[in-house]
Enzyme design. Structure first.
Site, PDB file in Angstrom:
ATOM      1  CD  GLU A  95      28.671 -29.613  -5.341  1.00 41.49           C
ATOM      2  OE1 GLU A  95      28.286 -29.222  -6.186  1.00 41.49           O
ATOM      3  OE2 GLU A  95      28.174 -30.750  -4.725  1.00 41.49           O
TER       4      GLU A  95
ATOM      5  CB  CYS B 209      23.278 -22.584 -11.083  1.00 36.97           C
ATOM      6  SG  CYS B 209      24.630 -23.600 -11.260  1.00 36.97           S
TER       7      CYS B 209
ATOM      8  CD  GLU C  27      27.843 -25.597  -4.536  1.00 36.77           C
ATOM      9  OE1 GLU C  27      27.724 -24.428  -5.175  1.00 36.77           O
ATOM     10  OE2 GLU C  27      29.002 -25.929  -3.980  1.00 36.77           O
TER      11      GLU C  27
ATOM     12  CG  ASN D 137      20.617 -27.308 -13.628  1.00 40.50           C
ATOM     13  OD1 ASN D 137      20.971 -28.117 -12.878  1.00 40.50           O
ATOM     14  ND2 ASN D 137      20.946 -26.023 -13.698  1.00 40.50           N
TER      15      ASN D 137
HETATM   16  P1  NAP Z   1      14.695 -27.581  -6.303  1.00 44.39           P
HETATM   17  O1  NAP Z   1      13.228 -27.372  -6.573  1.00 44.39           O
HETATM   18  O2  NAP Z   1      15.364 -26.789  -5.267  1.00 44.39           O
HETATM   19  O3  NAP Z   1      14.955 -29.125  -6.323  1.00 44.39           O
HETATM   20  C1  NAP Z   1      16.247 -29.558  -6.116  1.00 44.39           C
HETATM   21  C2  NAP Z   1      16.145 -30.879  -5.610  1.00 44.39           C
HETATM   22  O4  NAP Z   1      15.559 -30.800  -4.329  1.00 44.39           O
HETATM   23  C3  NAP Z   1      15.367 -32.012  -6.353  1.00 44.39           C
HETATM   24  O5  NAP Z   1      15.871 -33.256  -6.268  1.00 44.39           O
HETATM   25  C4  NAP Z   1      13.929 -31.772  -5.397  1.00 44.39           C
HETATM   26  O6  NAP Z   1      13.068 -32.866  -5.690  1.00 44.39           O
HETATM   27  C5  NAP Z   1      14.539 -31.638  -4.125  1.00 44.39           C
HETATM   28  N1  NAP Z   1      13.820 -31.016  -3.249  1.00 44.39           N
HETATM   29  C6  NAP Z   1      12.523 -30.285  -3.439  1.00 44.39           C
HETATM   30  N2  NAP Z   1      11.850 -30.029  -2.028  1.00 44.39           N
HETATM   31  C7  NAP Z   1      12.828 -30.466  -1.174  1.00 44.39           C
HETATM   32  C8  NAP Z   1      12.673 -30.620   0.208  1.00 44.39           C
HETATM   33  N3  NAP Z   1      11.780 -30.044   0.837  1.00 44.39           N
HETATM   34  N4  NAP Z   1      13.669 -31.321   0.892  1.00 44.39           N
HETATM   35  C9  NAP Z   1      14.579 -32.088   0.023  1.00 44.39           C
HETATM   36  N5  NAP Z   1      14.670 -32.111  -1.285  1.00 44.39           N
HETATM   37  C10 NAP Z   1      13.861 -31.309  -1.772  1.00 44.39           C
HETATM   38  O7  NAP Z   1      15.485 -26.924  -7.445  1.00 44.39           O
HETATM   39  P2  NAP Z   1      15.351 -27.347  -9.172  1.00 44.39           P
HETATM   40  O8  NAP Z   1      14.264 -26.436  -9.698  1.00 44.39           O
HETATM   41  O9  NAP Z   1      15.158 -28.690  -9.420  1.00 44.39           O
HETATM   42  O10 NAP Z   1      16.776 -26.759  -9.661  1.00 44.39           O
HETATM   43  C11 NAP Z   1      16.853 -25.450 -10.021  1.00 44.39           C
HETATM   44  C12 NAP Z   1      17.593 -24.383  -8.864  1.00 44.39           C
HETATM   45  O11 NAP Z   1      18.909 -25.283  -8.761  1.00 44.39           O
HETATM   46  C13 NAP Z   1      17.799 -23.136  -9.541  1.00 44.39           C
HETATM   47  O12 NAP Z   1      17.758 -22.550  -8.594  1.00 44.39           O
HETATM   48  C14 NAP Z   1      19.542 -23.377  -9.703  1.00 44.39           C
HETATM   49  O13 NAP Z   1      20.186 -21.965  -9.597  1.00 44.39           O
HETATM   50  C15 NAP Z   1      19.980 -24.168  -8.688  1.00 44.39           C
HETATM   51  N6  NAP Z   1      21.270 -24.953  -9.131  1.00 44.39           N
HETATM   52  C16 NAP Z   1      22.343 -24.586  -8.585  1.00 44.39           C
HETATM   53  C17 NAP Z   1      23.486 -24.989  -8.834  1.00 44.39           C
HETATM   54  C18 NAP Z   1      24.710 -24.653  -8.193  1.00 44.39           C
HETATM   55  O14 NAP Z   1      25.699 -25.350  -8.231  1.00 44.39           O
HETATM   56  N7  NAP Z   1      24.906 -23.693  -7.575  1.00 44.39           N
HETATM   57  C19 NAP Z   1      23.556 -25.777  -9.896  1.00 44.39           C
HETATM   58  C20 NAP Z   1      22.580 -26.328 -10.639  1.00 44.39           C
HETATM   59  C21 NAP Z   1      21.133 -25.724 -10.192  1.00 44.39           C
HETATM   60  P3  NAP Z   1      11.949 -32.869  -6.643  1.00 44.39           P
HETATM   61  O15 NAP Z   1      12.557 -32.916  -8.074  1.00 44.39           O
HETATM   62  O16 NAP Z   1      11.300 -33.863  -6.490  1.00 44.39           O
HETATM   63  O17 NAP Z   1      11.304 -31.462  -6.394  1.00 44.39           O
END
Ligand code: NAP
Length: 498
Positions: free
Chosen positions: A466, A286, A252, A154
């Site tokens: 962060e 997020c 995060e 994102n």
């Molecule tokens: P995600 O599915 O958890 O993926 C995040 C990252 O983790 C991606 O690079 C993903 O790779 C990788 N990943 C997936 N499975 C993994 C595993 N088993 N081991 C290690 N890495 C793994 O999240 P997203 O859908 O990309 O992002 C949306 C989420 O991020 C939302 O929940 C949002 O709230 C959160 N977010 C939080 C913040 C914050 O600062 N708090 C900021 C931005 C977003 P792939 O892409 O290959 O699946």
């Protein structure tokens, strides 16, 4: 449509294909037929090569004086500024956000570069008097080692910058594993680090699937730190592996952020905040405003205003200057948002506007969801508790300030929050009583700046922040140093007591 880019891994100063030769594609979420990039589907062998390179480079990088390391990052900021427009256009096409927001994504990276670079001449420790004579006591920050940076789609530029820049200034080497949906943005960003002259092995890039590459990095015994941004579900898995393998881990994760609008608020201002907070980046932040907690005295009027404004929002490709809301990132996420509308309906919520996948005209070529307002929502409904990550906002009516704060706090998350009020006493009470890492007064839930700590409480994070100087606490270890220049053994707590 343009010719797809070919992305490679970047390991030890070389651009490489995956050892097994497998590839994946990323596509334009506003036009799913347009392939943006082909990228390596890396495996454990690629991770191994990156870890070996980063470990090797760490031995010399940690000895480069911090101000000199910071000069590289300053240079990254300059190169990033040069490519700002090009990179913003790429973000638009690969991630989908409108161009103005994409420029903001890159600008956050630039801001982070200059801010992190300045830290190279600080990285302050402390000196403090020893309790013994002729003895000197101080603390210094030490790098941690090899850091795995796992990032979501994102903010495909800002989030990797938030992690990599302070990590490198602190003397660590890094391996970036970007989201599968935005490999081209990550590749361009690493090209910029390379153009700034970083030595081989200091920054490495390994593309691939989270379950494969991400997991291999997190489990690797030679990774010292994992910095992860993503969903709470994945974060829990990452955290548990790091717990078992004694790695430092910074998580995060998700949010269910709320904006309170009190009866004394400037309603036009609160409306601007609500629309930007709920529908900016199509709700895929997020910190997005997912709940609007409205005082009963203004609920009806504010709802009418919100509905009217929302009905005028223009959906479209991020590259179209008229677009206010871009696409959802992919089919899976689109279906997830859609599923929450079924849940809302089953729970008794009322759809005031939107509620469906948008298919008019060119929108059918991409993953678009209508901006949606759900009314008659009670605090315990799933749509009021779970992160939807789309352009959907729920309305919850309250009778008092106290009830508003209590409801705001009734979720497992605690990232961002906001209250619109003209009452200074309420504003300060909210600042004290809201359970969240970030609270805005008379501003929307989105809009973080890089020089302030960023992160959340409860299940949003695991205690780190962060950005700001707090990022240094993630990427350094404290060392306490005593220098005894008395020439004799001095036993603290013993020799200086009767
Ligand atoms: P995600 O599915 O958890 O993926 C995040 C990252 O983790 C991606 O690079 C993903 O790779 C990788 N990943 C997936 N499975 C993994 C595993 N088993 N081991 C290690 N890495 C793994 O999240 P997203 O859908 O990309 O992002 C949306 C989420 O991020 C939302 O929940 C949002 O709230 C959160 N977010 C939080 C913040 C914050 O600062 N708090 C900021 C931005 C977003 P792939 O892409 O290959 O699946």
């Amino acid at each position: 449509m343009t010719t797809p880019l070919t992305c490679r891994n970047y390991i030890d100063g070389q651009w490489l294909t995956a050892t097994a030769g497998a590839t994946l594609d990323s596509c334009n979420p506003a036009n799913k037929r347009e392939v943006i990039a082909t990228f390596p589907r890396s495996a454990a062998a690629d991770v191994e090569a990156a870890v070996v390179a980063a470990r090797q480079a760490y031995q010399s990088w940690r000895l480069v004086p911090a101000p000199a390391r910071a000069e590289y990052i300053f240079k990254v900021g300059e190169v990033l500024s040069k490519y700002k427009e090009e990179l913003a256009q790429l973000i638009c096409r690969e991630m989908g956000k409108p161009l103005a927001e994409a420029r903001g994504d890159v600008q956050e990276g630039i801001d982070c570069a200059f801010y992190s670079a300045a830290e190279g001449r600080r990285l302050f420790g402390q000196t403090t008097p020893s309790e013994m004579p002729n003895k000197f006591a101080m603390t210094v920050r030490m790098p941690i080692g090899v850091c795995a940076l796992i990032t979501p789609w994102n903010f495909p530029v800002a989030i990797p910058c938030w992690k990599a820049m302070p990590a490198l200034v602190c003397g660590n080497t890094v391996i970036l594993k970007p989201a599968e949906d935005t490999p081209a943005c990550a590749t361009k960003l690493v090209e910029i680090f390379v153009e700034a002259g970083l030595p081989p092995g200091v920054i490495n890039l390994v593309h691939g699937v989270g379950e494969e590459v991400g997991k291999a990095l997190v489990s690797h015994p030679d990774i010292d730190l994992v910095s992860f941004t993503g969903s709470s579900e994945t974060g829990a898995e990452v955290g548990s592996i790091c717990g078992r393998t004694h790695k430092r881990v910074c998580l995060e994760m998700g949010g269910k952020n709320a904006q309170i609008v009190m009866e004394d608020a400037d309603l036009e201002l609160a409306l601007d905040g609500a629309v930007w907070g709920a529908f900016g980046t199509a709700g895929q932040r997020c910190t997005a405003t997912s709940r609007l907690i409205l005082h009963r005295d203004i609920k009806e009027k504010f709802t009418t205003m919100l509905k009217e404004r929302t009905s005028k929002l223009r959906l479209g490709a991020g590259s179209d200057p008229n677009t206010e809301i871009g696409p959802i990132i992919n089919e899976r996420q689109l279906q997830r948002v859609s599923k929450y509308l079924d849940i809302a309906y089953a729970e008794g919520a009322k759809i005031l506007i939107g509620g469906e996948i948008a298919t008019e005209g060119e929108l059918q070529q991409g993953y678009f969801f209508q901006p949606t307002i759900l009314d008659k929502v009670t605090p315990q409904m799933r749509v009021a508790q779970e992160e939807i990550f789309g352009p959907v906002v729920v309305l919850i009516e309250v009778n008092s300030f106290e009830e508003a704060i209590a409801i705001l706090n009734t979720t497992k998350y605690g990232l961002s929050s906001s209250i619109y009020t003209r009452d200074i006493n309420r504003a300060f009470t909210a600042m004290r009583d809201i359970e969240a890492g970030i609270t805005y007064i008379n501003g929307p839930t989105i809009g973080a700046e890089v020089h302030l700590p960023f992160g959340g409480v409860k299940q949003t994070g695991n205690g780190h922040r962060e950005a700001g100087t707090t990022a240094l606490d993630i990427f350094t270890e404290w060392k306490t140093v005593y220098v005894d220049f008395s020439g004799s053994l001095q036993r603290a707590q013993i020799d200086n007591r009767e």
